[in-house]
Design an enzyme around this catalytic site. Structure first.
Site, PDB file in Angstrom:
ATOM      1  N   CYS A   1     120.962   4.646  36.170  1.00  0.00           N
ATOM      2  CA  CYS A   1     119.714   4.442  36.366  1.00  0.00           C
ATOM      3  C   CYS A   1     119.379   3.475  37.757  1.00  0.00           C
ATOM      4  O   CYS A   1     118.452   3.462  38.398  1.00  0.00           O
ATOM      5  CB  CYS A   1     119.031   4.060  35.337  1.00  0.00           C
ATOM      6  SG  CYS A   1     119.148   2.448  34.707  1.00  0.00           S
TER       7      CYS A   1
ATOM      8  N   HIS B   1     115.112   7.900  34.440  1.00  0.00           N
ATOM      9  CA  HIS B   1     115.892   8.415  33.398  1.00  0.00           C
ATOM     10  C   HIS B   1     115.643   9.789  32.861  1.00  0.00           C
ATOM     11  O   HIS B   1     115.733  10.232  31.874  1.00  0.00           O
ATOM     12  CB  HIS B   1     115.554   7.413  32.138  1.00  0.00           C
ATOM     13  CG  HIS B   1     116.107   5.950  32.127  1.00  0.00           C
ATOM     14  ND1 HIS B   1     115.152   5.010  32.985  1.00  0.00           N
ATOM     15  CD2 HIS B   1     117.132   5.525  31.997  1.00  0.00           C
ATOM     16  CE1 HIS B   1     115.793   4.024  33.191  1.00  0.00           C
ATOM     17  NE2 HIS B   1     117.168   4.164  32.723  1.00  0.00           N
TER      18      HIS B   1
ATOM     19  N   ASP C   1     110.265   6.402  36.968  1.00  0.00           N
ATOM     20  CA  ASP C   1     111.480   6.197  35.909  1.00  0.00           C
ATOM     21  C   ASP C   1     112.523   7.133  36.255  1.00  0.00           C
ATOM     22  O   ASP C   1     112.381   8.468  36.313  1.00  0.00           O
ATOM     23  CB  ASP C   1     110.924   6.586  34.576  1.00  0.00           C
ATOM     24  CG  ASP C   1     111.829   5.985  33.357  1.00  0.00           C
ATOM     25  OD1 ASP C   1     113.009   6.082  33.736  1.00  0.00           O
ATOM     26  OD2 ASP C   1     111.327   6.145  32.310  1.00  0.00           O
TER      27      ASP C   1
END
Length: 470
Positions: free
Chosen positions: A137, A315, A313
């Site tokens: 990440c 993820h 994000d």
């Protein structure tokens, strides 16, 4: 900065319907005729869809709980929003019901290149990893920051294009955009300068980390710098961990530069004394964003709204995009690199270790960046970035030779080698509107200090602080 072809109905999962433009629907046949050599979009696996949905629910639940605990749940968000240096007054705009933002703000946000986990790519060398889900990440957040800098480099801050237009200018911009995105494709093609494969391999060399281990912000910054150097990229990457930008190292042979400042701004959370600088940093026209995150979970920050940051994000796991021979793609092929749903996080929830990115296309832009940051310090903002006229400590320190007349003021700085020889002088011209500020040039030295005169940084950013990845 909007796509003419942007999505009409943003989806929470970040996918954009491939057949929608801002003005009309575009059929698959029309898209294919515009780009006949384009690849088919990859299909998201059932397992990835389940994991992505579960994480989406988790993030929504945790953000809602945090808002309740902070007393922000029923508060109206601030009406002033800044996105990579661009200001929006939301009190004057009609918001879109799904996202709470005006459509042109959504357009601007969805233009950001969104680098996320990918799956089903060829195994990374010396490993069996075909996905970076669970460990990559921070690398993806670094890619996202680098991608915004490259967009600024080739397209500037405000631009539009249509995926289906045959107009030469639209075609040129579309090609430039796809070229930038393809630099982050997950393969070993020479054009994939910042692929996850190359980042992981260089992480082994620089950081001694095995593929599959977590990376921190500073290690990611070093990797981006190394890859840019290896590729002799048009954009130079400059990194620092103590907050000091040594201008002689940048200015001697200036090229467009992405400055990455890795900083540790607290222990478990960001010290509130730095909130004002974080906000101001995203308001600067040179801002390329911030790679940071929640504790143990990397995010990319692109904007600020009150005491909250807008983020992307990484993820979410997407299937790999296959490169075409002619580098031509449909909108649907690259839809997973765009997210039309801004999310916000309170600064009180941030991890203290982060990388600030500033893109300077010209010397004038670098001088302007210095001027703006030093003005922040003059206004009492605890700035974590400062500028030094010289080289980094291991290099020779240049000598200052004063300045010329106001309005065309020049600063000449000569770097001297150990034998006393003078290298190519650095010539910097102050911006005319900074002529009344003697510290606005590359000639002066400034370090942010507390009232007692001590340097205020909490410490250097260490990758050991980044130990898990959700």
């Amino acid at each position: 900065m909007v796509f003419v072809s942007n999505v009409a109905e943003p989806r929470q999962d970040g996918e954009m319907p491939a057949n929608v433009t801002a003005n009309k629907s575009v059929s698959a046949n029309e898209q294919a005729s515009a780009h006949p050599a384009s690849a088919h979009p990859a299909v998201e696996s059932t397992a990835d869809m389940v994991v992505n949905t579960l994480r989406e629910w988790y993030v929504l639940a945790s953000d809602s709980i945090a808002s309740l605990l902070d007393g922000r749940f029923l508060q109206q968000p601030a009406r002033d929003l800044w996105l990579l240096g661009k200001h929006y007054d939301l009190s004057l705009e009609q918001t879109e019901s799904t996202t709470g933002y005006p459509q042109h703000v959504i357009d601007d946000f969805s233009h950001l290149i969104w680098c996320t986990y990918r799956s089903h790519y060829a195994p990374i060398a010396q490993s069996q990893f075909t996905t970076d889900a669970g460990w990559g990440c921070m690398l993806r957040a670094g890619q996202t920051l680098m991608a915004q800098a490259l967009q600024l480099h080739v397209l500037g801050r405000d631009w539009t294009f249509s995926w289906t237009s045959s107009d030469p200018e639209h075609t040129k911009r579309r090609q430039l955009y796809t070229r930038v995105v393809s630099e982050f494709f997950d393969d070993y093609d020479p054009r994939s300068t910042f692929s996850i494969q190359r980042m992981a391999a260089l992480g082994q060399q620089f950081e001694g980390k095995d593929i599959g281990e977590w990376f921190g912000p500073y290690g990611t910054a070093r990797i981006l710098r190394g890859l840019a150097q290896q590729a002799s990229h048009d954009v130079t990457v400059y990194t620092t961990t103590d907050g000091v930008v040594y201008l002689a190292d940048i200015c001697a042979e200036f090229r467009p530069t992405l400055i990455l400042v890795a900083s540790m701004l607290g222990i478990d959370r960001v010290n509130p004394v730095y909130y004002a600088f974080i906000q101001a940093s995203l308001m600067l026209p040179q801002s390329a964003g911030i790679a940071g995150g929640r504790p143990s979970s990397a995010l990319y920050f692109a904007g600020v709204q009150g005491d909250e940051l807008l983020y992307l994000d990484p993820h979410t796991t997407r299937p790999v995009v296959t490169r075409t021979n002619n580098n031509e793609y449909l909108q649907s092929d690259l839809a997973s690199y765009s997210c039309p749903t801004p999310r916000r996080i309170a600064m009180s929830r941030l991890d203290p270790c982060m990388v600030f990115g500033y893109y300077c296309a010209t010397l004038e832009s670098l001088i302007d960046l210095r001027s703006r940051i030093e003005l922040l310090a003059d206004d009492g903002v605890t700035a974590i970035v400062s500028f030094d006229n010289g080289h980094a400590p291991e290099s020779a320190i240049p000598e200052s030779h004063g300045s010329g007349p106001v309005g065309s003021e020049s600063i000449k700085s000569e770097a001297r080698a150990d034998d006393g020889r003078v290298s190519t002088p650095v010539l910097l011209t102050k911006l005319p509107n900074d002529s009344d500020n003697d510290d606005a040039s590359c000639n002066s030295t400034s370090r942010p200090k507390s009232e007692s005169g001590e340097i205020v940084l909490e410490g250097e950013c260490s990758d050991e602080e980044w130990v898990t990845d959700l």
